[in-house]
Design an enzyme around this catalytic site. Structure first.
Site, PDB file in Angstrom:
ATOM      1  N   GLY A  92       0.836  -1.280  -0.221  1.00 54.16           N
ATOM      2  CA  GLY A  92       0.204   0.010  -0.060  1.00 54.16           C
ATOM      3  C   GLY A  92       0.972   1.236  -0.058  1.00 54.16           C
ATOM      4  O   GLY A  92       1.927   1.270  -0.513  1.00 54.16           O
ATOM      5  N   CYS A  93       0.365   2.426   0.522  1.00 54.11           N
ATOM      6  CA  CYS A  93       1.023   3.628   0.520  1.00 54.11           C
ATOM      7  C   CYS A  93       2.186   3.437   1.439  1.00 54.11           C
ATOM      8  O   CYS A  93       2.536   2.969   2.454  1.00 54.11           O
ATOM      9  CB  CYS A  93       0.323   4.660   1.265  1.00 54.11           C
ATOM     10  SG  CYS A  93       1.130   6.082   1.415  1.00 54.11           S
ATOM     11  N   PHE A  94       3.547   3.661   0.500  1.00 54.50           N
ATOM     12  CA  PHE A  94       4.735   3.804   1.157  1.00 54.50           C
ATOM     13  C   PHE A  94       5.090   4.508   2.486  1.00 54.50           C
ATOM     14  O   PHE A  94       5.788   4.107   3.267  1.00 54.50           O
ATOM     15  CB  PHE A  94       5.923   3.663   0.079  1.00 54.50           C
ATOM     16  CG  PHE A  94       5.963   4.997  -0.630  1.00 54.50           C
ATOM     17  CD1 PHE A  94       5.393   6.377  -0.501  1.00 54.50           C
ATOM     18  CD2 PHE A  94       6.660   4.978  -1.940  1.00 54.50           C
ATOM     19  CE1 PHE A  94       5.550   7.373  -1.247  1.00 54.50           C
ATOM     20  CE2 PHE A  94       6.377   5.966  -2.873  1.00 54.50           C
ATOM     21  CZ  PHE A  94       5.723   7.372  -2.430  1.00 54.50           C
TER      22      PHE A  94
END
Length: 182
Positions: free
Chosen positions: A19-21
């Protein structure tokens, strides 16, 4: 100078997409043996992509973190176990608020040993009964890793309020599924 022994460290790499880093850096960032955790892009076909290009979902890349670590202090197997506790391994189409192929969960491997460790860990998680849906996280060979723009690096430190908002749903999920280990 007296005879000083200089030890040469042998560092290794791991790349995880979950997902979002922004949310994937902090869990690894301050562990013993971790030398760096960088946000970036990997797994696609466009060289040197920008954040805007990756968000357009036309590059094939996914947001990921590259971890440089000392295997004498922390193993790849340890990192994989930490990884599972940061993601929803039953969701192949993104993670939490972040939807799309550029947020798919992937464990990337650099050699056969890493591949085997990741596959065995995935099987143990599937057999554990912790989740009532199949574990769909991919295990793929590592590809070129492109470091994201500077403003994405250590985002959780630079923007704690925005990070907390973006991380809230993930944190609730993790608490529900992993609380006994936290």
């Amino acid at each position: 100078m007296a005879n000083e022994k200089l030890e040469v460290m042998s560092l290794e790499r791991a790349i995880f997409a979950g997902g979002c880093f922004w949310c994937m850096v902090q869990p690894f960032d301050e562990l013993p043996g971790i030398h760096s955790v960088l946000s970036g892009y990997t797994g696609g076909h466009v060289p040197n992509p920008t954040y805007e290009q990756v968000c357009s979902k036309t590059t094939g890349h996914t947001e990921a973190v590259e971890i440089i670590y000392d295997p004498a202090l922390i193993t790849f197997a340890d990192l994989v176990e930490i990884y599972w506790q940061q993601t929803d391994p039953t969701d192949a189409f993104g993670q939490f608020e972040d939807r799309g192929d550029n947020y798919r969960p992937v464990i990337f491997y650099f050699n056969e040993e890493q591949k085997q460790i990741a596959e065995e860990s995935k099987q143990r998680l599937a057999n554990s009964g912790r989740f009532d849906q199949p574990i769909v996280t991919k295990i793929e060979p590592a590809q070129e890793f492109y470091v994201a723009e500077l403003y994405h690096q250590e985002y959780y430190k630079k923007n704690p309020a925005n990070f907390a908002r973006n991380h809230a749903r993930r944190a609730a999920f993790l608490k529900e599924h992993w609380n006994e280990q936290n």
